[in-house]
Each structure stands twice: as C-alpha cells, then as structure tokens.
Write an enzyme that holds these catalytic residues in place. Structure first.
Site, PDB file in Angstrom:
ATOM      1  CG  LEU A 101      -1.849  -1.138   1.362  1.00  0.00           C
ATOM      2  CD1 LEU A 101      -2.818  -0.890   2.687  1.00  0.00           C
ATOM      3  CD2 LEU A 101      -3.012  -1.096   0.138  1.00  0.00           C
ATOM      4  CG  ASP A 102       0.543   4.236  -3.072  1.00  0.00           C
ATOM      5  OD1 ASP A 102       1.487   3.277  -3.546  1.00  0.00           O
ATOM      6  OD2 ASP A 102      -0.136   4.739  -3.739  1.00  0.00           O
ATOM      7  CE  LYS A 103       6.708   7.750   4.303  1.00  0.00           C
ATOM      8  NZ  LYS A 103       7.958   8.607   3.985  1.00  0.00           N
ATOM      9  CG  HIS A 183       1.435   5.035  -7.552  1.00  0.00           C
ATOM     10  ND1 HIS A 183       1.434   4.872  -6.255  1.00  0.00           N
ATOM     11  CD2 HIS A 183       2.689   5.367  -7.904  1.00  0.00           C
ATOM     12  CE1 HIS A 183       2.510   5.199  -5.628  1.00  0.00           C
ATOM     13  NE2 HIS A 183       3.398   5.516  -6.618  1.00  0.00           N
TER      14      HIS A 183
END
Length: 241
Positions: A101-103, A183
């Site tokens: 998962l993105d930051k 993304h």
C-alpha cells in the site's frame, strides 16, 4: 526435523548462534537439556523450550495489519518505519507484506511468511478482489462511472480490467479492483481528471479489515480467514489451517 533447524525457524538466531545456545544449556526437549544440534525432534509433538519458554512451532504465520499513514510497505527502509517493524514484538524475522500500500494509503495489509500463498494472491492471472474506500477531489460523473466499469487506460498497453463502483456519497466511493497495478487507483482517477484525497483498503481476497483494529494495530488471522485466502489463491486447504 533437526533441532538446530527448528530453533532457526523459530527465529532464535543463525545456525551458529543456536548451536551456542545449545552448548550453554539454554534449550530443553521434553524437559531435558540437550546440546545436540542434530537431534531429531517431532516439531508437532515434542516440547522444546528456550530459557524456560516453550516454543510453539508454526511454520507459517498470518497477520492482519491496519496500516497507518507514513509507514512503508516493505521489510526494510532507510527513511521511514516499515509495516514489518510494527510487528517486531512477534519476534519473527521472516515476515513480509503481501503486496504494498502506498505510504499515504491506510487499511488492510496481510503480513506473513507464506511465500507461495502471497505469490498466488498477487498473480495477475488470479484477479483477486481488492476493495478500497476512496475520497475524491470531485464527484464522479456518469461517464466516469461507465469508464471505470468498462476499463480505462492509465498509460500502459492494456486498459484496466473492469472495476466495480459503489457510490457512498458526493465524493466517496467503494472501488473493487481485480488486479494490482502500481498506484492504480490514483492513476485511474487521474485519467478521469480527478484526484484522490484519502485511500483505504478494506478487503483483500475476501478478507475483511477488522474494524476493531486501530491504525497501526494488528492481529493474527483466524483459521477460517486463512482458509478463505487459500481458497482465493487456489491452494488446497488442510489441517494445517
């Protein structure tokens, strides 16, 4: 299984370190101290203890994490805390996240040491469902909904697979994806001239985020949850679940 291999799999240290522990008399098998690293044990029935603590053998472990903002979905990172570091109290050195998962994305993340399960769950051929709560910069138009549910181009050769969209509010949706491109949610919205304010994953392979977990908290999966993931991955289930 050899005793030294068992101790290594329990993450007590390297092969040379566990041999030193054995020489120091820190390990007992069924209550009897032993210094033999090549001693054969039954990891499922023999009781092995280290410094008086019984070692509960589990080859594979599975944890559900409610990932917070600012934490990187990685084993190590030089600039930020990682999701694995949030589980350091478990004493396991073989955990890794199933995907990323993105930051700035929150929500459900699976951490395990079961490489085959993760490989299958992330395989593009399996189309494992991932469900996200998305807060958008702007409400979606009818044409946007149609595009998402048909498939849109996000700068790659192939368009995205058809997604499922449920409108929750003026600028809030549930988005179900059947793939996991880099993304992807943000790029899909960008292709529609929109932006993502917040992104939270609430489901992965049928596994639902436990809403009792605060961000940064985690728990082990239940046997039924593990079985669900194995079925989603196309793996046979058995007594080891």
């Amino acid at each position: 299984m050899r005793l030294d291999r068992f101790l290594c799999e329990m993450n007590l240290g390297s092969r040379s370190q566990v041999k030193n522990f054995l020489k120091q008399g820190l390990v007992t098998v069924n209550g009897i101290p032993t210094a033999e690293p090549d001693m054969k044990i039954d990891e499922n029935s023999d009781q092995v203890s280290f410094q008086g603590r019984v070692l509960d053998y589990r080859k594979y472990v599975y944890y559900m994490l409610n990932k917070p903002v600012g934490v990187v979905s990685a084993v190590t990172d030089n600039t930020a805390d990682t999701v694995v570091s949030l589980l350091k109290e478990e004493g396991r050195k073989d955990l890794f996240p199933a995907g990323r998962l993105d930051k700035d994305t929150t929500g459900l993340l699976l951490l395990t040491n079961d490489g085959e399960l993760v490989h299958r769950l992330l395989s593009p051929r399996r189309h494992v469902d991932k469900i996200y709560q998305v807060t958008l910069e702007h409400p979606l138009k009818a044409s946007d909904l149609s595009a998402l549910e048909t498939g849109i181009r996000i700068g790659e050769e192939r368009p995205t697979l058809p997604a499922k969209v449920t409108v929750l509010g003026e600028n809030r949706i549930l988005l179900t994806l059947h793939e996991g491109r880099f993304h992807q949610v943000k790029r899909m919205m960008l292709a529609l001239g929109n932006g993502v304010r917040t992104l939270r994953r609430i489901s992965f392979g049928g596994l639902q985020l436990d809403e009792r977990l605060k961000e940064g908290e985690y728990r082990e999966l239940t046997p039924s949850e593990i079985q669900m993931l194995k079925e989603a991955a196309g793996l046979q289930t058995g007594a080891d679940v």
